[in-house]
Design a protein around this motif. Sequence first.
Motif, PDB file in Angstrom:
ATOM      1  N   PRO A 135      85.252  25.098  27.163  1.00 20.92           N
ATOM      2  CA  PRO A 135      85.675  24.465  28.096  1.00 20.92           C
ATOM      3  C   PRO A 135      85.112  23.513  27.902  1.00 20.92           C
ATOM      4  N   ARG A 136      86.234  21.996  28.200  1.00 20.58           N
ATOM      5  CA  ARG A 136      86.299  20.479  28.471  1.00 20.58           C
ATOM      6  C   ARG A 136      84.281  19.879  29.398  1.00 20.58           C
ATOM      7  N   TRP A 137      84.517  20.452  30.259  1.00 20.75           N
ATOM      8  CA  TRP A 137      82.965  20.377  30.706  1.00 20.75           C
ATOM      9  C   TRP A 137      81.576  20.829  30.078  1.00 20.75           C
ATOM     10  N   LEU A 138      82.227  21.740  29.095  1.00 17.58           N
ATOM     11  CA  LEU A 138      80.994  22.012  28.217  1.00 17.58           C
ATOM     12  C   LEU A 138      81.158  21.195  27.380  1.00 17.58           C
ATOM     13  N   THR A 139      82.059  20.936  26.890  1.00 18.79           N
ATOM     14  CA  THR A 139      81.224  20.365  25.309  1.00 18.79           C
ATOM     15  C   THR A 139      81.444  18.952  25.199  1.00 18.79           C
ATOM     16  N   GLU A 140      82.258  18.165  26.822  1.00 20.98           N
ATOM     17  CA  GLU A 140      81.107  16.548  26.721  1.00 20.98           C
ATOM     18  C   GLU A 140      80.263  16.918  27.037  1.00 20.98           C
ATOM     19  N   LYS A 141      79.800  17.939  28.110  1.00 23.34           N
ATOM     20  CA  LYS A 141      77.846  18.521  28.118  1.00 23.34           C
ATOM     21  C   LYS A 141      76.913  18.634  27.101  1.00 23.34           C
ATOM     22  N   CYS A 142      77.594  18.553  25.989  1.00 26.14           N
ATOM     23  CA  CYS A 142      76.813  19.258  24.671  1.00 26.14           C
ATOM     24  C   CYS A 142      78.196  19.517  23.485  1.00 26.14           C
ATOM     25  N   PRO A 143      77.868  17.933  23.009  1.00 25.11           N
ATOM     26  CA  PRO A 143      78.416  17.961  21.690  1.00 25.11           C
ATOM     27  C   PRO A 143      77.750  18.816  20.854  1.00 25.11           C
ATOM     28  N   ASP A 144      77.423  19.193  20.396  1.00 27.19           N
ATOM     29  CA  ASP A 144      77.119  20.165  19.375  1.00 27.19           C
ATOM     30  C   ASP A 144      77.527  21.129  19.322  1.00 27.19           C
ATOM     31  N   ILE A 145      78.148  21.727  20.371  1.00 22.61           N
ATOM     32  CA  ILE A 145      78.890  22.511  20.227  1.00 22.61           C
ATOM     33  C   ILE A 145      79.891  22.523  19.446  1.00 22.61           C
ATOM     34  N   LEU A 146      80.752  21.515  19.305  1.00 22.33           N
ATOM     35  CA  LEU A 146      81.938  20.924  18.188  1.00 22.33           C
ATOM     36  C   LEU A 146      81.258  21.517  17.082  1.00 22.33           C
ATOM     37  N   PRO A 147      82.369  21.832  16.135  1.00 27.22           N
ATOM     38  CA  PRO A 147      81.538  21.433  14.863  1.00 27.22           C
ATOM     39  C   PRO A 147      82.404  20.682  13.637  1.00 27.22           C
ATOM     40  N   ILE A 148      81.521  19.788  12.735  1.00 27.95           N
ATOM     41  CA  ILE A 148      81.234  19.153  12.090  1.00 27.95           C
ATOM     42  C   ILE A 148      82.206  18.774  10.739  1.00 27.95           C
ATOM     43  N   GLN A 149      83.013  18.635  10.367  1.00 31.48           N
ATOM     44  CA  GLN A 149      83.703  19.191   9.291  1.00 31.48           C
ATOM     45  C   GLN A 149      83.455  17.852   8.173  1.00 31.48           C
ATOM     46  N   ALA A 150      83.387  17.850   6.822  1.00 27.93           N
ATOM     47  CA  ALA A 150      82.379  17.707   5.754  1.00 27.93           C
ATOM     48  C   ALA A 150      82.900  16.535   5.549  1.00 27.93           C
ATOM     49  N   ASN A 151      83.470  15.808   6.114  1.00 23.01           N
ATOM     50  CA  ASN A 151      84.048  13.935   6.110  1.00 23.01           C
ATOM     51  C   ASN A 151      82.793  14.128   7.308  1.00 23.01           C
ATOM     52  N   GLY A 152      81.965  14.591   7.724  1.00 16.33           N
ATOM     53  CA  GLY A 152      81.345  13.759   9.166  1.00 16.33           C
ATOM     54  C   GLY A 152      82.102  13.484  10.225  1.00 16.33           C
ATOM     55  N   GLN A 153      83.566  14.039  10.806  1.00 13.43           N
ATOM     56  CA  GLN A 153      83.882  13.674  11.669  1.00 13.43           C
ATOM     57  C   GLN A 153      83.701  15.141  12.937  1.00 13.43           C
ATOM     58  N   PRO A 154      84.204  14.869  13.688  1.00 14.95           N
ATOM     59  CA  PRO A 154      83.267  16.603  14.339  1.00 14.95           C
ATOM     60  C   PRO A 154      85.039  16.740  15.003  1.00 14.95           C
ATOM     61  N   ASN A 155      85.396  18.885  15.268  1.00 15.20           N
ATOM     62  CA  ASN A 155      86.064  19.004  15.353  1.00 15.20           C
ATOM     63  C   ASN A 155      86.763  18.418  17.637  1.00 15.20           C
ATOM     64  N   HIS A 156      87.755  18.484  17.710  1.00 11.63           N
ATOM     65  CA  HIS A 156      88.120  18.144  19.360  1.00 11.63           C
ATOM     66  C   HIS A 156      88.555  19.160  19.930  1.00 11.63           C
ATOM     67  N   ALA A 157      87.905  19.781  21.434  1.00  5.55           N
ATOM     68  CA  ALA A 157      88.437  20.068  22.074  1.00  5.55           C
ATOM     69  C   ALA A 157      90.127  19.770  22.678  1.00  5.55           C
ATOM     70  N   GLY A 158      90.677  21.022  23.308  1.00  6.85           N
ATOM     71  CA  GLY A 158      91.890  21.441  23.099  1.00  6.85           C
ATOM     72  C   GLY A 158      92.794  21.803  21.576  1.00  6.85           C
ATOM     73  N   VAL A 159      92.058  22.260  20.785  1.00  4.58           N
ATOM     74  CA  VAL A 159      92.567  23.412  20.738  1.00  4.58           C
ATOM     75  C   VAL A 159      92.317  24.214  20.721  1.00  4.58           C
ATOM     76  N   ARG A 160      91.702  25.088  19.206  1.00  2.00           N
ATOM     77  CA  ARG A 160      90.494  26.536  20.058  1.00  2.00           C
ATOM     78  C   ARG A 160      89.665  27.078  18.640  1.00  2.00           C
ATOM     79  N   GLY A 161      89.447  27.548  18.492  1.00  2.00           N
ATOM     80  CA  GLY A 161      88.452  27.470  17.864  1.00  2.00           C
ATOM     81  C   GLY A 161      87.435  27.567  17.837  1.00  2.00           C
ATOM     82  N   HIS A 162      86.862  26.115  18.590  1.00  2.00           N
ATOM     83  CA  HIS A 162      86.239  24.407  18.545  1.00  2.00           C
ATOM     84  C   HIS A 162      84.517  24.719  18.698  1.00  2.00           C
TER      85      HIS A 162
END
Length: 668
Positions: free
Chosen positions: A84-111
């Motif tokens: 959920p968004r409250w979790l990815t906001e609190k713990c951004p390390d949950i979001l995968p980092i792409q090869a270009n250094g940019q994070p995936n974002h919440a709102g789709v799935r598999g993030h």
Amino acid sequence: MNNFSHVQMGVDYYPEHWDRSLWVEDAQKMKEVGVKVIRVGEFAWSRFEPKEGLFDFKWLDDAIALFHDQGIQVVIGTPTHTPPRWLTEKCPDILPIQANGQPNHAGVRGHRCFNSESMDSYGSRIVAQLTQHYKDHPAVIGWQTDNEFSLTYCHCESCNARFREWLQNKYSSLEQVNQEWGTVVWSGEYNSWSQVTTPIGGSPFQNPSYQLDYYRFQSHSANIFQQRQIDIIRHNCPQHFITHNFHSYPQKLDLYPLGENLDVAAFDYYPNTSPNKTTTGPYSGALSLDITRGIKRRNFWIMEQLSGPPGCWMPMWRTPYPGFIRAYIWQAISRGADTVVQFRWRSANIGAEQFWHGLIDHSNIPGRRFEEFTKVCAEVNALSSTLAGTVLRNDIAILHSHDQLVALDIQPQSEGLDYYENIKCWHRTVTKLGLGVDVLNWMEHLSDYKIIIAPSLYLMDPAVATNLASFAEAGGTIIFTHRTGVKNMNNVCLMEPLPGLLSACAGVEVEEYDPIGNDPHHMVTADDISYSCSQWCDILKPTTAETLAWYADDFYAGKSAVTVNSHGRGKVYYLGTHVDESYMKVLIEELVEAHDLMIFPELPEGVQVSVRVRDSQSFLFILNLSREFQRIPLDSSYESVLYPGIKHPNTLTLEPYGVEILNMHNNH
């Protein structure tokens, strides 16, 4: 452990998407049509834990109670696919980092990154809370881990640290990494472990040994991520089964380790509805089903199956033709599915998947597709006890390897040479002859089979080479193809004549090769029949093998293209090129005759057969997965199991998408 082997129908249901007033009528309607099981919860983390540490299962308790009252059982999906968004906001390390250094974002799935410590902590907690809450609920029978695992290709700090640890466990030292990967090329040698990173930047031209190990590490990470959930579920719910809903190849995730500790494999099956796919779609689907059965080498579940035209990330497909839904449900059952769960009960009216249609359209008025589903439920329920405990027992296996698929994708060998597409060709040829075939992890034991087809064993494991040679020595027949024995398991070319460790049992060596791609080439057999070939030409030098076909083109005209070698009591075929499917058919027919296997040589296009057996009982499924009436010759008169009292004397006519099930041990 709950017995999940009886044949039954189910639906995916999302109570959190609907007003509570619909739950009661949905549960009642499901009971009326014969639904036996629902899957819930796999995307509902934000409702299970709307705020950190505040858990709310009351809404699902209420929904499950309604379905339990109607005698419908429940499989719960762990919701870790959608933090959920409250979790990815609190713990951004949950979001995968792409090869270009940019994070995936919440709102789709598999993030979520499989190696995130925050994801481990919070994910384990929600799984523990759910399993504790439902461990004794009489309606809950099993759990689905996460949803449709795939590689995240994450490059975060945690993934980099875990990647180094994985390499340190595999290799004895950094010096060994340099040696095994051949990092001396392009001055890529590592001087310290801190220099070893994931493939940041995403260039496809990096060291192929390094890339293969990164993909293996990614699969390992998914496996560890799932195992944490399995351990929690086993501890809290030892009486429940555990599954996962895999999705189609080709993908770079290794399914076999993920399946090892599950009780049953599951697959999400969306056969293509396009009229342009009617000649290939049924066979590609059959391969996917056979791969799923091979994950555990036993019957499986379908956790999602097409119920209407899909549409979300692409324009909508064609709507299923009358009979399509029913026929493909029976296809899944014929190839080992014991439970088929339709996606979904009702088309969503919110969110990204509004046009990934369910059984009931947005109008909420049941229509043609729902009526077809109702018919199938009645048929399946009528035959549930008859088919309970039946399995497939096949004499032919195709070897499938995640490592070959990934390695050949890292370094494409020639235009048109596609590992998985080539497996499709062999599988389609066998299926069109009415032969059952298992698709196995290439490292499995093979003693149960008579014929093994092993396309492009590009990477070679010495234990597998020994296993295959022993299989032939004991009387088995093997088919090897081009690009076999090229490399070791670290994706490094071997300095020995191809096919390397298999040269002795194949009785042949490769003098030279020509990556012909799509340039037209031909070969000629001893009876002077010409066949087209493509992709690749291994120019063969038989040592102990006999030549069966010779190239007809180019500077190697007259050189061996196909050979056969006697090895022990068995036969080993080597095909140096990607042969036309008409030659595959001739070859398989010869091998089947030699092994005295049952064959349907006159099956019409689009018609598939399969046999499920239990003790002395055998049930022959015949499916017309085409839009044409088809006439199928039978070798005798058979009684119908699907339509009691009906007999078919020596022939069977099926309407478009028609289905029949025959009792093979009650024929006259």
